[in-house]
Write a protein that holds these residues in place. Sequence first.
Motif, short mmCIF file in Angstrom:
data_model
loop_
_atom_site.label_atom_id
_atom_site.label_comp_id
_atom_site.label_asym_id
_atom_site.label_seq_id
_atom_site.Cartn_x
_atom_site.Cartn_y
_atom_site.Cartn_z
N GLY A 93 -1.16 -10.08 -26.27
CA GLY A 93 -2.83 -11.18 -26.45
C GLY A 93 -3.94 -10.57 -26.40
N ALA A 94 -4.86 -11.02 -25.26
CA ALA A 94 -5.95 -10.70 -25.61
C ALA A 94 -6.38 -9.27 -26.40
CB ALA A 94 -6.58 -10.51 -24.27
N THR A 95 -5.78 -8.15 -25.59
CA THR A 95 -6.10 -7.15 -26.70
C THR A 95 -6.60 -7.00 -28.46
OG1 THR A 95 -5.84 -5.68 -24.75
CG2 THR A 95 -6.53 -4.73 -27.18
N PRO A 96 -5.10 -7.42 -28.63
CA PRO A 96 -5.43 -7.75 -30.23
C PRO A 96 -6.02 -8.74 -30.76
CG PRO A 96 -2.80 -8.33 -29.19
CD PRO A 96 -4.30 -7.70 -27.79
N ARG A 97 -5.77 -10.00 -29.84
CA ARG A 97 -6.74 -10.99 -30.13
C ARG A 97 -8.28 -10.42 -30.25
NH1 ARG A 97 -4.52 -15.78 -31.08
NH2 ARG A 97 -2.72 -15.88 -30.07
N ALA A 98 -9.06 -9.57 -30.03
CA ALA A 98 -9.85 -9.23 -29.27
C ALA A 98 -10.31 -8.68 -30.77
CB ALA A 98 -10.48 -8.77 -27.88
N LEU A 99 -9.67 -7.90 -30.71
CA LEU A 99 -9.60 -6.29 -31.89
C LEU A 99 -9.76 -7.00 -33.16
CD1 LEU A 99 -6.72 -3.79 -31.11
CD2 LEU A 99 -9.31 -3.43 -31.78
N LEU A 100 -8.65 -8.11 -33.20
CA LEU A 100 -8.37 -8.70 -34.39
C LEU A 100 -10.36 -9.76 -35.04
CD1 LEU A 100 -6.81 -9.85 -36.86
CD2 LEU A 100 -6.44 -11.68 -35.74
N GLY A 101 -10.41 -10.20 -33.44
CA GLY A 101 -11.94 -11.01 -33.29
C GLY A 101 -12.74 -10.34 -33.89
#
Length: 385
Positions: A93-101
């Motif tokens: 969730g949060a970490t991959p989404r933040a990395l992507l964003g």
Amino acid sequence: MKDFGLTEEQRLIRDTVKGLAKEHFYPGAAAADRQCKPPVDNLKVLAGHGFTGMFMPEDYGGAGLGLMENVLVVEQIARYCANTAMLFSCTDGATPRALLGVGTEEQKQRYLPRLVSGELLTAWSMSEPNAGSDVGNVQTRAVLDGDDYLINGSKLWCTAAQVSELFLVLVRLDSSPGMKGVGAMLVERDTPGFTVGKHLDLLGLRGTGMAELVFENCRVPKANLLLPAGRMRELLAVLDADRISGNPPVCLGIAQAAFENVVQHLKDRHQFGKPLADNQGLQWKLADMAIDIEAARALLYRAAARVDEGKPSIVDTSITKAYVNQMSVRVTNEAMQLAGAYGLSEEYPYERYFRDVRGMSIGYGTVEIHRSSIAREILSGRYEF
Ligand SMILES: Cc1cc2nc3c(=O)[nH]c(=O)nc-3n(C[C@H](O)[C@H](O)[C@H](O)COP(=O)(O)OP(=O)(O)OC[C@H]3O[C@@H](n4cnc5c(N)ncnc54)[C@H](O)[C@@H]3O)c2cc1C
């Protein structure tokens, strides 16, 4: 369960993960809670079937699917093992989404393929002893020292900390007041000066490996700066999707499970010479629970569909989270009542369902903070009914 206009592919995803969760995750769900043991092997099963990184673009090894698919998957996992659902929604969730964003291309290449393959588990850490709802009060400090940042401070309530290899950590980067001085760093588990500290055992979700984090002159390369100070709003906007997929579907899945169990109980148990289910007063309670669950599901799927249509809305997220959180407390509490003393026994799942949903009204923004956000949007005229 209604299909809400789900596509054939979405129904297939939902039914496949449901089958996996029922067969592989449910048998160990009670033990994960009782022994406070994160069921990490279940994540390998999910990764093996391609469920990790579903929302990631194909360039990084993902399936390029939407938030709706994510919601369906988390809901079905939670129906059979809440701790697995939390671990999954946290690492995926949060970490991959933040990395992507907001990550650099180099950071994305370094981490995203390993996140998608399930090789790398992640956690995210904002909360501190003096920073809970008030994110702007983060005091863990990162100071530039040559080509590195030196991090000092401590963090609380980090879900999945005990099993994660990569941490997204909010830090104070400069002396600007409040959120303006806060940014984000990527910290790998084996970084000198970084320790996953004491296990934190809350009322429920006891198998999520929650712990405190300690930073003592922890030296992190400059290349691990994910977000400089002054851009927190960007990160919070990226994480808004995660507020939909990371928390409400867990509550919905657990409430559904409590409901299904208690329906069966009322049919099976006889008192005064007839099944409990023959009492109209109890039938109406079941009807109210079903109304509550279906209303929550409609809100949740609507919020996810709107994000997938490119029309995200902070107020949709907050309305959804607040309603689903509170619904799950009502439904699991009523299920305990309807099951009588069995509802409170550790031999049955009802008390665990209640304990597991209780903290969800606090994690990922308390219900009160989400109410404030709804009210702010209404009063500013930004929310159109
Ligand atoms: C199950 C669970 C998982 C979690 N996982 C993580 C994680 O992985 N990473 C992480 O960083 N943190 C995590 N947290 C911590 C969570 O983010 C915080 O608990 C949450 O932000 C609330 O902060 P607090 O507990 O310090 O409460 P406080 O902020 O101290 O709030 C206490 C009470 O006051 C109310 N309140 C506070 N300010 C206001 C206001 N302005 N208006 C009205 N009411 C207000 C709150 O709603 C609450 O009822 C988790 C928590 C739980 C329960």
